[in-house]
Motif scaffolding. Structure first.
Motif, PDB file in Angstrom:
ATOM      1  N   ARG A   8       0.852  -1.195   0.000  1.00  0.00           N
ATOM      2  CA  ARG A   8       0.000   0.000   0.000  1.00  0.00           C
ATOM      3  C   ARG A   8       0.880   1.234   0.000  1.00  0.00           C
ATOM      4  O   ARG A   8       1.735   1.375   0.877  1.00  0.00           O
ATOM      5  CB  ARG A   8      -0.893  -0.022   1.246  1.00  0.00           C
ATOM      6  N   LEU A  74      -9.711   1.763   2.084  1.00  0.00           N
ATOM      7  CA  LEU A  74      -8.451   2.300   1.543  1.00  0.00           C
ATOM      8  C   LEU A  74      -7.255   1.584   2.163  1.00  0.00           C
ATOM      9  O   LEU A  74      -6.272   1.303   1.480  1.00  0.00           O
ATOM     10  CB  LEU A  74      -8.356   3.808   1.803  1.00  0.00           C
ATOM     11  N   CYS A  77      -6.807  -1.555   0.444  1.00  0.00           N
ATOM     12  CA  CYS A  77      -6.674  -1.398  -1.020  1.00  0.00           C
ATOM     13  C   CYS A  77      -7.870  -1.998  -1.765  1.00  0.00           C
ATOM     14  O   CYS A  77      -7.716  -2.646  -2.811  1.00  0.00           O
ATOM     15  CB  CYS A  77      -5.374  -2.033  -1.526  1.00  0.00           C
ATOM     16  N   LYS A  79     -11.361  -2.129  -3.994  1.00  0.00           N
ATOM     17  CA  LYS A  79     -11.916  -1.382  -5.115  1.00  0.00           C
ATOM     18  C   LYS A  79     -13.281  -0.776  -4.752  1.00  0.00           C
ATOM     19  O   LYS A  79     -13.504   0.419  -4.929  1.00  0.00           O
ATOM     20  CB  LYS A  79     -12.056  -2.304  -6.330  1.00  0.00           C
ATOM     21  N   GLY A  82     -13.058   1.002  -1.114  1.00  0.00           N
ATOM     22  CA  GLY A  82     -12.114   2.101  -1.152  1.00  0.00           C
ATOM     23  C   GLY A  82     -12.473   3.115  -2.223  1.00  0.00           C
ATOM     24  O   GLY A  82     -13.064   4.150  -1.957  1.00  0.00           O
ATOM     25  N   ARG A  83     -12.184   2.736  -3.478  1.00  0.00           N
ATOM     26  CA  ARG A  83     -12.318   3.696  -4.577  1.00  0.00           C
ATOM     27  C   ARG A  83     -13.761   4.157  -4.793  1.00  0.00           C
ATOM     28  O   ARG A  83     -14.048   5.354  -4.842  1.00  0.00           O
ATOM     29  CB  ARG A  83     -11.757   3.070  -5.863  1.00  0.00           C
ATOM     30  N   VAL A 126      -8.017   8.964  -5.897  1.00  0.00           N
ATOM     31  CA  VAL A 126      -8.195   7.503  -5.941  1.00  0.00           C
ATOM     32  C   VAL A 126      -8.530   7.009  -7.347  1.00  0.00           C
ATOM     33  O   VAL A 126      -8.353   5.825  -7.646  1.00  0.00           O
ATOM     34  CB  VAL A 126      -9.268   6.996  -4.938  1.00  0.00           C
ATOM     35  N   LEU A 134      -5.988   0.234  -5.928  1.00  0.00           N
ATOM     36  CA  LEU A 134      -7.284  -0.133  -5.334  1.00  0.00           C
ATOM     37  C   LEU A 134      -7.977  -1.144  -6.243  1.00  0.00           C
ATOM     38  O   LEU A 134      -8.927  -0.814  -6.962  1.00  0.00           O
ATOM     39  CB  LEU A 134      -8.142   1.115  -5.139  1.00  0.00           C
TER      40      LEU A 134
END
Lengths: 136, 315
Positions: A8, A74, A77, A79, A82-83, A126, A134
């Motif tokens: 990360r 986040l 990591c 998707k 997080g994103r 991001v 991510l």
């Protein structure tokens, strides 16, 4: 870059920590809102109606939950958590901002602006700089 | 003259500088700054902390305006009256450090001739510059020196390209962040209060952006110099803060001691860019130009010292 995909980046950790800090600030704000309600100070705080107060508090509660979950996402990591959730935070913050400007103009201040601008910056980061990290 | 008969010139500080290399290094470093965390933290400090700091003064005036607004005056009118009142002007004069005629003229210029609310925001945000710049620019070369990562670059380009490319990148990044911050504050004052015409307000904001750009430049150069002397990012961060903020504190303490002893001390603050910051918003053009020239002078000095150190040091 590909060899470091499992690691990360420090920038992502910083974004997650900022999310946790914002979550803590938001949680404190919710405690303050509870005291405002119990103390009957809703109108003194500049709200036009009790319903407006509850709508803003609901938005803040939702943002707090999203900030906490996306912070965890986040760190891992992720998707979706997080994103995508960071983008959702920006959307919710923007809707809250529009609601406040339209219905509770006295609550429209630079802190509200800051908490719309920062999710926008996070969303951009991001989806550009950290997009390849991510993916889990 | 070399053995082959060719004339050789001694290497200057800028020997080997190529615009293409500078561009590549600058764009790469910006991405690295975000990935390494420094860029994220400094952007958070400038944007969120900056807006919060300005909000402390603006929201208090808005709150008073809300309570005092009535049939004769709207909230915006009351806020305008408060911001231009003698009480606020006296506070500005104290901040500008002095009560003589020159300071009175400057405070009159800032609070009467220019949009007072934006002037207050600009004066407050000037304090944020050394902190914001230090957090953005401390790791220009230190991390890569420590990890020996610069050796990879050294086989492809000259040292000045690395040093100046990263300086340019850090400078453009922090200048852009402050420009965005000032535009947000100005837009807020325009749309929320609407007490100044857009032309006057954004014109003054543009002047502010230029001043912040020049004011951040020497601090980025100072960070570049400190960073190339270190080989650990944390040490670079600590030393950058010490050099930019700590040195100002030391000068302030020495100034206080000299002042107590009755000696002249006004010149002390001029040893750092900090001492010239309010002059960029002075009512007289020659004082403004001198302040801008001082910022350029400090930048050139710090870059010269940094480049000289970076060319010699073991990488």
């Amino acid at each position: 870059m590909s060899s470091n995909r499992n690691q990360r980046p420090a920038g992502l950790t910083a974004l997650a920590i900022i999310n946790f800090v914002e979550f803590a600030m938001g949680a404190l704000g919710l405690v303050g809102a509870a005291f405002t309600y119990w103390g009957g100070q809703i109108e003194n705080e500049g709200f036009t109606s009790a319903s407006g107060f509850f709508v803003v508090v609901t938005f803040n509660g939702l943002l707090c939950i999203l900030l906490l979950i996306s912070g965890i996402g986040l760190m891992g990591c992720r998707k979706i958590l997080g994103r995508h959730l960071v983008s959702a935070i920006f959307a919710v913050a923007l809707i809250k901002g529009v609601y406040v400007v339209q219905n509770e103009p006295d609550q429209f201040d630079l802190i509200l602006v800051a908490f719309v601008v920062w999710p926008l910056i996070t969303t951009i980061l991001v989806n550009t700089v950290f997009r390849e990290d991510l993916v889990k | 003259m070399s053995e082959s008969g060719q004339v050789t010139r001694p290497d200057g500080l800028l020997t080997g500088v190529r615009p293409r290399d500078l561009t590549i290094i600058a764009s790469t470093w910006l991405r690295f700054a975000f990935r390494s965390g420094g860029g994220v933290l400094s952007l958070f400090m400038v944007m969120v902390i900056g807006l919060m700091i300005v909000n402390v003064s603006v929201s208090q005036m808005e709150r008073v305006g809300r309570f005092m607004a009535g049939k004769d005056a709207s909230q915006a009118d009351v806020v305008k009256k408060i911001s231009e009142s003698n009480v606020v002007r006296n506070v500005v004069e104290i901040v500008l450090d002095g009560t003589d005629d020159e300071v009175k003229a400057q405070s009159n210029y800032l609070m009467k001739e220019k949009p007072a609310m934006l002037s207050i925001a600009l004066l407050i945000l000037l304090y944020l510059v050394p902190f914001g710049v230090s957090s953005a620019a401390f790791n220009q070369t230190a991390g890569d020196i420590g990890s020996r990562g610069l050796r990879f670059l050294l086989s492809r380009t000259e040292r000045p390209n690395i040093f100046l490319g990263r300086f340019l990148s850090a400078f453009l990044f922090i200048a852009g962040a402050f420009a965005l911050l000032l535009l947000i504050v100005t837009s807020y004052l325009h749309f929320k209060l609407g007490i100044y015409s857009a032309g006057v307000l954004y014109g003054w904001a543009f002047r502010g952006i230029i001043a912040f750009t020049f004011y951040s430049m020497p601090y980025v150069a100072l960070a570049a110099w400190v960073s190339c002397l270190m080989d650990k990012p944390f040490a670079a961060m600590a030393m950058t803060y010490l050099a930019s903020v700590g040195s100002t504190l030391v000068l302030f303490i020495i100034g206080a001691i000299l002042s107590t002893a009755g000696a002249e001390q006004a010149w002390l603050s001029r040893l750092m860019p900090w001492g010239w910051r309010y002059d960029m918003f002075h009512n007289e053009l020659d004082t403004q130009l001198l302040a801008y020239a001082a910022m350029v002078g400090f930048t050139v000095l710090f870059l010269f010292l940094g480049l000289a150190s970076f060319r010699k040091r073991d990488l």
